[in-house]
Design a protein around this motif. Structure first.
Motif, short mmCIF file in Angstrom:
data_model
loop_
_atom_site.label_atom_id
_atom_site.label_comp_id
_atom_site.label_asym_id
_atom_site.label_seq_id
_atom_site.Cartn_x
_atom_site.Cartn_y
_atom_site.Cartn_z
N VAL A 67 0.84 -1.20 0.00
CA VAL A 67 0.00 0.00 0.00
C VAL A 67 0.88 1.25 0.00
N GLU A 68 1.95 1.23 0.76
CA GLU A 68 2.89 2.36 0.77
C GLU A 68 3.65 2.48 -0.55
N LEU A 69 3.66 1.42 -1.34
CA LEU A 69 4.32 1.46 -2.65
C LEU A 69 3.37 1.96 -3.74
N GLY A 70 2.14 2.27 -3.37
CA GLY A 70 1.20 2.83 -4.33
C GLY A 70 0.28 1.82 -4.99
N ALA A 71 0.10 0.65 -4.37
CA ALA A 71 -0.76 -0.39 -4.94
C ALA A 71 -1.82 -0.81 -3.93
N PRO A 72 -3.04 -1.09 -4.37
CA PRO A 72 -4.08 -1.57 -3.46
C PRO A 72 -3.88 -3.04 -3.11
N LEU A 73 -4.40 -3.42 -1.95
CA LEU A 73 -4.35 -4.81 -1.47
C LEU A 73 -5.77 -5.23 -1.09
N LEU A 74 -6.27 -6.26 -1.75
CA LEU A 74 -7.56 -6.86 -1.42
C LEU A 74 -7.29 -8.09 -0.57
N CYS A 75 -7.90 -8.18 0.59
CA CYS A 75 -7.66 -9.33 1.46
C CYS A 75 -8.96 -9.81 2.09
N ALA A 76 -9.10 -11.13 2.09
CA ALA A 76 -10.30 -11.75 2.67
C ALA A 76 -10.25 -11.70 4.18
N ARG A 77 -11.42 -11.56 4.78
CA ARG A 77 -11.57 -11.78 6.22
C ARG A 77 -12.15 -13.16 6.48
N PHE A 78 -13.02 -13.62 5.58
CA PHE A 78 -13.61 -14.95 5.72
C PHE A 78 -12.52 -16.00 5.46
#
Length: 296
Positions: A67-78
Motif C-alpha cells: 500500500v505504501e508502494l502505491g498499490a491496493p491490497l484486497l484481502c479476505a476476512r472470511f
C-alpha cells in the motif's frame, strides 16, 4: 482466529487503498482470512486449530507494505475453509448437501473430487469439516453474499488500474505447507511462482520475480505443483495487458505450522517481501502494455 457471529454485520473482506495509486499493480490475498462465523464452527467436527489448516495465515500482513508502494491490497476476512474464492463460483460437491444442486453447478471438477471446491469439504490432510450435510441454500448464500462481491471488487480494482496505466498486474498471494516439493526428488522451494505455464502473464514478469527472489537468496520453482488457480487463470489476459502471477510462500519461513502462529522469521520475511514488491513494481512498466507485447 477471531470468532464472529456472521458476515451480515462484519465485513467479509477489506481493500487497503494507497493515498494515490502510483503503480499498475493490484495485490490479492484470498486465503488469509481468519474471521470464523460461530455457526460455521459449531457445524464443524474440527477443533479451532485443525479448522485453520488450509488458511494462508498472515499472508495479508506479509504483503501489507504494498500500500505504501502505491498499490491496493484486497484481502479476505472470511476463511478459506468457509468459502474459497480461488475456485469457479459453483464448484460444489453433491455429497455435501441435503438437497439437489442447481443444474449449473460444476460437480465434476478435479478440485471438487479432492474435497476442495468453492465450499470445501476438507482441510489439510483430508480432514472432513462438517458433522452433517448442508442445505444447498447455505452454500448459495455464501456465494451470493461474499464470493460474487469479492470478485466484483477485484474486477473493479483491475479495471481502474488498466484504465489509469494502460495495463494491470495482479499478484495473487498465497502460502504453502513446508512439505511441498516442486518435484519428486527435488528440494523444498521457498517460493513457487505460477503463471499457468506461460499463459497468465508476460514472460518478463515471472522472470523478474524469479530473479529478485533468487537474488535475495531464496529457492524458487515455477508452476509445479502450483501453476495458479481460478483467479490467476481467469484474470490473466496478457494480450489485453492484464497480467496475473501467483506467489506461493513456504510457511516454514515465517510461521509455526503446528500452532498457526508467527515464528521468529516473520519480521525478516516481511522486510524481504516489501523489498521484493518494491523491486517488482519498479522494474515493470510499459513493457507489459498490449502494444509492447504485440511488438515482441
Amino acid at each position: 482466529m477471531q470468532v464472529v457471529s456472521g458476515f451480515e454485520d462484519t465485513k467479509p473482506f477489506d481493500v487497503l487503498h494507497p493515498a494515490e495509486q502510483s503503480a499498475p499493480f493490484v495485490f490479492n490475498s484470498p486465503h488469509s482470512g481468519r474471521h470464523y462465523p460461530l455457526p460455521f464452527l459449531q457445524s464443524s467436527r474440527l477443533d479451532a486449530l485443525a479448522i485453520r489448516r488450509s488458511e494462508d495465515a498472515f499472508v495479508d500482513e506479509l504483503f501489507a507494505g504494498v500500500v505504501e508502494l502505491g498499490a491496493p491490497l484486497l484481502c479476505a476476512r472470511f476463511p478459506r475453509a468457509y468459502l474459497d474464492v480461488n475456485r469457479e463460483p459453483y464448484e460444489l460437491d453433491p455429497k455435501m448437501y441435503e438437497d439437489r444442486l442447481p443444474p449449473y453447478a460444476n460437480s465434476r471438477s478435479i478440485r471438487v473430487a479432492g474435497g476442495l471446491g468453492t465450499i470445501a469439504r476438507v482441510v489439510g490432510e483430508a480432514q472432513e469439516i462438517y458433522r452433517t450435510r448442508l442445505p444447498v441454500r447455505e452454500a448459495l448464500d455464501r456465494i451470493e453474499t461474499i464470493y460474487k462481491p469479492y470478485h466484483q471488487t477485484l474486477r473493479r480494482l483491475l479495471a481502474r488500474t488498466h484504465v489509469a496505466f494502460g495495463h494491470a498486474v495482479l499478484i495473487d498471494c498465497h502460502s504453502m505447507p513446508s512439505t511441498i516439493r516442486s518435484s519428486d526428488n527435488g528440494p523444498r522451494p521457498d517460493f513457487i511462482l505460477g503463471d499457468r505455464y506461460g499463459t497468465s502473464c508476460a514472460r518478463s514478469l515471472i522472470d523478474q520475480a524469479t530473479d529478485i527472489l533468487r537474488g535475495m537468496g531464496y529457492t524458487v520453482a515455477r508452476n509445479k505443483p502450483y501453476a495458479g488457480g481460478f483467479i490467476t487463470e481467469h484474470y490473466g489476459r496478457p494480450a489485453k495487458g492484464l497480467h496475473a502471477l501467483q506467489v506461493e510462500i513456504n510457511r516454514s519461513l515465517y510461521m509455526d505450522e503446528a500452532r498457526t502462529d508467527r515464528s521468529s522469521g516473520f519480521a525478516e520475511l516481511s522486510r524481504d517481501m516489501r523489498r521484493f514488491c518494491e523491486e517488482l513494481v519498479a522494474g515493470t512498466d510499459a513493457d507489459l502494455a498490449p502494444d509492447a507485447l504485440a511488438a515482441e
